[in-house]
Motif scaffolding. Structure first.
Motif, short mmCIF file in Angstrom:
data_model
loop_
_atom_site.label_atom_id
_atom_site.label_comp_id
_atom_site.label_asym_id
_atom_site.label_seq_id
_atom_site.Cartn_x
_atom_site.Cartn_y
_atom_site.Cartn_z
N LYS A 292 73.12 98.67 141.32
CA LYS A 292 73.75 97.28 141.16
C LYS A 292 74.56 97.17 140.14
O LYS A 292 75.67 96.57 140.34
N THR A 293 74.57 97.94 138.92
CA THR A 293 75.24 97.88 137.76
C THR A 293 76.83 98.45 138.08
O THR A 293 77.76 97.37 137.45
N VAL A 294 77.00 99.10 138.77
CA VAL A 294 78.48 99.40 139.18
C VAL A 294 78.98 98.19 139.98
O VAL A 294 80.16 98.18 139.59
N VAL A 397 73.80 87.92 135.70
CA VAL A 397 72.12 88.10 135.27
C VAL A 397 71.70 89.36 136.01
O VAL A 397 71.49 89.32 136.93
N ASP A 398 71.10 90.16 135.04
CA ASP A 398 70.41 91.38 135.36
C ASP A 398 68.93 91.00 135.56
O ASP A 398 68.41 90.77 134.61
N GLU A 399 68.50 91.49 136.56
CA GLU A 399 66.65 91.40 136.41
C GLU A 399 66.20 90.09 136.31
O GLU A 399 65.68 89.68 135.70
N GLN A 400 66.67 89.40 137.51
CA GLN A 400 66.38 87.80 137.31
C GLN A 400 65.07 87.57 137.03
O GLN A 400 64.87 86.53 136.68
N VAL A 587 62.39 97.59 132.81
CA VAL A 587 63.77 97.18 133.36
C VAL A 587 65.01 97.91 133.20
O VAL A 587 65.50 98.04 131.98
N GLY A 588 65.31 98.57 134.22
CA GLY A 588 66.81 99.20 134.06
C GLY A 588 67.03 100.40 133.46
O GLY A 588 68.07 101.12 133.27
N VAL A 589 65.97 100.90 132.34
CA VAL A 589 66.32 102.03 131.58
C VAL A 589 66.70 103.22 132.59
O VAL A 589 65.92 103.34 133.43
#
Ligand code: ADP
Ligand code: MG
Length: 733
Positions: A292-294, A397-400, A587-589
């Motif tokens: 998703k980050t990309v 907004v990341d990781e809502q 989250v996300g690491v």
């Protein structure tokens, strides 16, 4: 409907109803639905009852006999009641019975007890149906949620009073569902539905009523959301069309991989919406590791190319720092515009978090304010006053699941005109939840993972049943490290300095994650459970025990930000073998070389949270392994929940499981479980079709003709929901 119950029921009854059940108006009472229905013929099932169950039965008095007790002073009255299908004994001491006569029908509510091997009720509450009320003749007698001084039958009588005059009822009730909608979906009028619900003659009537009453709830909710979507759509933003030869093209050229089909499709969708004046409001969901980050970076680049700024809001400092680092890495010289080696065609990426030194933060703020920072990454600190954007065009907004609507709105308010908003979540959201809790957002989904992922397999380690398996788990960690890989050990608590070890992870990185909390009933009795395992203790135990030969370090929310960052960087650089951490790693690491995760006290985490956590070890080429360590026995509900998590990696299936284990109210927000909630019958699990239909109708109602103004009753219900401070249940999830 707004008439005070005092006027209908008199001051005495009205007062206890208000005090104990929060029923104040006619509406409140009519919307206080029966919990279930007692029926004749139920007694056959009494055999299935357990001692201690509390039940209400509808039965006829068969015999009454009173005698002196031999061991004690006083009398004992035995009453046999039956319903044709079975019978049951009631006992009363010292004439404390309600003068029951043979042949009378009544409702008997009590707790099942045992006497000389037979089940019986000891001094149950009795409500005899008298000749002048026809209730005894009914097939189904409503049983209401009651309170100490307001019994189910008092409620029943009061409701009956309201419903008896059917013709004035029809006139009295403003039906919030417009006639054409009712006709299209075959729904009865509100008056009919209420009569069927409170005084049914058959279960079919109850079902008919339920369908209609659920529609009330769903339609009002969906109209509220549709109105919100419409209001957002009417307030123009600024178009940020794609421009060739800028940052976005440079990003695409710099990516070390080609986009998945899903990333490309969603990317097109976003590019199109960003190019419009109408602000985008989109939820992007995609499995952990789906990239998703990309997708977000490319959207941000497009906005920067169009002259705006983009903000990326992350739930933790660790994650914000990681995002800033990886964005800077991908952009290279493009992230250093204005610096000596920077590319003048680029922009600046700045990080803004709460724990930065004042001077650093001041400089970052200045770059945000003068527009030289095109991409701003931060935590909640971004929401603070004093952070001014030159021209905020996009909020990501990341990781809502750690952010509420309020925070989204706070950021949105930082644009001169409403910015585009992209919300990303890795917690798959069942469709019904997407349509309700996130109902003001459009959704996109990344279903595919980038090719070449090793995947993750999970096992439960039941330390009570199989103590040797824990040794085996540590052996697996040693093997992986010997093969050049790394491991996480996750614990629910930090330890040591916290007060008392109350079982809550004292992680100050983000707001309490309601999503992650284990189901309520398992929280109970927490006082006699041992405190959850703590990072500091476990790390110590591993260093001096099974992992003494490895480089073991800790990571948790109470460490100073620089230390956290340094630790994370050391782990990413493989200078640390085993990272013992709290859910800061949830989250996300992103450390693809980490292949094992051992979750201690796994039962203290929620289903979605476990799924998130293990996503950390499914990111590289190597197969990942997640071990869920728990003292719960494998046959317990908790053990089975863990087995279910271990058994599937399908996020949508797990989200459903999560929904089943949490109460509905928790999903819609805390206030929802409150007494006068607007959602009483609707179920997010079972009513998907109904919710979807209501959504379509609501959208049409809001957008056609004069909108809700054409439907005053519905508009009033929507306004009541919006006014109701508890309406914030929409926001809290
Ligand atoms: P998430 O959706 O969980 O936020 P990320 O955006 O962090 O996932 O991506 C996970 C990893 O996959 C990152 O290391 C990222 O660089 C990589 N990645 C993203 N897209 C692709 C792709 N199309 N092909 C290969 N790797 C990719
Ligand atoms: Mg992510």
């Amino acid at each position: 409907m707004d008439t005070d119950l005092v006027r209908v029921l008199g001051p005495k009854t009205a007062k206890v109803m208000a005090d104990q059940l929060q029923l104040r108006t006619v509406r409140d009472l009519l919307r206080h639905y029966p919990r279930r229905y007692a029926r004749r013929g139920e007694m056959a099932r009494l055999d299935d009852l357990e001692v201690g169950d509390r039940v209400t039965v509808l039965a006829q008095v068969k015999s009454v006999s009173t005698r002196r007790m031999q061991q004690r002073r006083g009398t004992l009255t035995e009453v046999t009641v039956g319903d044709g299908a079975g019978s049951m004994r009631l006992v009363f001491f010292n004439n404390r019975h309600a003068h029951l006569d043979v042949g009378e029908w009544g409702l008997f509510a009590g707790t099942v007890g045992l006497w000389r091997g037979d089940k019986q009720f000891s001094h149950p509450d009795c409500h005899i149906m008298t000749g002048d009320d026809d209730d005894w003749a009914r097939a189904l007698v409503p049983i209401y949620p009651a309170s100490k001084d307001v019994s189910s039958w008092v409620i029943q009588k009061s409701v009956k009073l309201l419903l008896d005059d059917r013709s004035s009822l029809e006139a009295l009730l403003d039906d919030p569902i417009p006639q054409p909608v009712r006709d299209r979906h075959g729904l009865p009028s509100l008056a009919t539905a209420l009569v069927y619900k409170h005084r049914p003659e058959s279960t079919a009537q109850v079902e008919f009523a339920d369908e209609r009453l659920k529609w009330d709830e769903a339609l009002v909710l969906q109209c509220t959301l549709a109105a919100r979507r419409r209001a957002a759509a009417l307030e123009p933003g600024i178009e940020r069309p794609r421009r060739r030869g800028g940052l976005l093209d440079a990003v695409d050229a710099a990516l070390p991989f080609s986009l998945t089909e899903g990333q490309r499709e969603v990317g097109e969708e976003l590019a199109g919406e960003l190019a419009r004046v109408q602000p985008m409001n989109r939820l992007l969901q995609g499995e952990v590791g789906s990239g998703k980050t990309v997708v977000a970076l490319r959207a941000m680049a497009q906005v920067v190319d169009a002259g705006g700024q983009a903000a990326l809001l992350a739930p933790t400092e660790v994650l914000a720092a990681q995002h800033a680092r990886s964005l800077t890495a991908i952009l290279g010289p493009l992230a250093r515009a204005g610096e000596l080696d920077g590319d003048p065609a680029g922009t600046r990426v700045v990080l803004l978090t709460g724990s930065q030194k004042a001077a650093v933060r001041r400089e970052a703020r200045a770059a945000v304010a003068d527009g030289s920072a095109g991409i701003v990454v931060g935590t909640h600190a971004l929401l603070q006053e004093g952070v001014e954007f030159a021209d905020l065009g996009l909020v990501v907004v990341d990781e809502q699941h750690r952010f509420g609507v309020e925070q989204r709105d706070a950021l949105r308010a930082k644009g001169t005109r409403p910015p585009h908003v992209l919300v990303m979540t890795a917690t798959p959201i069942p469709r019904t939840v997407a349509m309700t809790v996130y109902g003001d957002l459009e959704t996109s989904t990344l279903r595919q993972l980038p090719a070449g992922r090793g995947g993750v397999s999970s096992s439960v380690v039941p330390v009570r049943d199989k103590p040797a398996w824990l040794d085996r788990a540590w052996a697996r960690v040693r093997e992986e490290v010997a093969a050049g890989r790394q491991a996480y050990v996750v614990c629910p608590r930090i330890g040591d300095l916290e007060d008392g070890g109350n079982g809550k992870a004292a992680d100050d990185d983000g707001p309490d994650d309601a999503d992650g909390a284990p189901p309520e009933e398992e929280e109970k009795g927490g006082s006699d459970r041992r405190p959850p395992l703590a990072v500091l203790d476990v790390a110590e135990g591993l260093r001096s025990g099974p992992l003494s030969a490895l480089r073991v370090e800790v990571l948790h929310g109470r460490m100073p930000a620089e230390e956290k960052e340094a630790r994370m960087r050391a782990f990413a650089a493989a200078e640390v073998d085993v990272l013992v951490a709290t859910t800061v790693v949830e989250v996300g690491v992103d450390v693809p070389n980490a292949t094992v995760m051992v979750v201690m006290d796994a039962d203290r985490f929620g289903v979605s949270q476990l799924h998130q956590l293990r996503g950390r070890v499914a990111r590289g080429r190597h197969a990942g392994l997640c071990l869920l360590v728990s003292e719960a026995s494998s046959s317990s509900a908790t053990g089975q929940r863990l087995a279910a998590v271990a058994g599937t990696t399908d996020g949508f299936e797990l989200a459903r499981l999560d929904l089943e284990t949490r109460r509905e109210g928790d999903v819609l927000g805390a206030a929802q479980s409150g007494r006068r909630s607007n959602v009483k019958l609707l179920s997010l699990l079972d009513d998907e079709t109904l919710i979807a239909e209501a959504r379509a109708e609501a959208t049409a109602l809001v957008e056609q003709g004069g909108g809700l103004a054409d439907h005053p009753e519905l508009a009033a219900a929507v306004a009541a929901l919006a006014m109701d401070e508890r309406a914030d249940y929409l926001e809290k999830a």
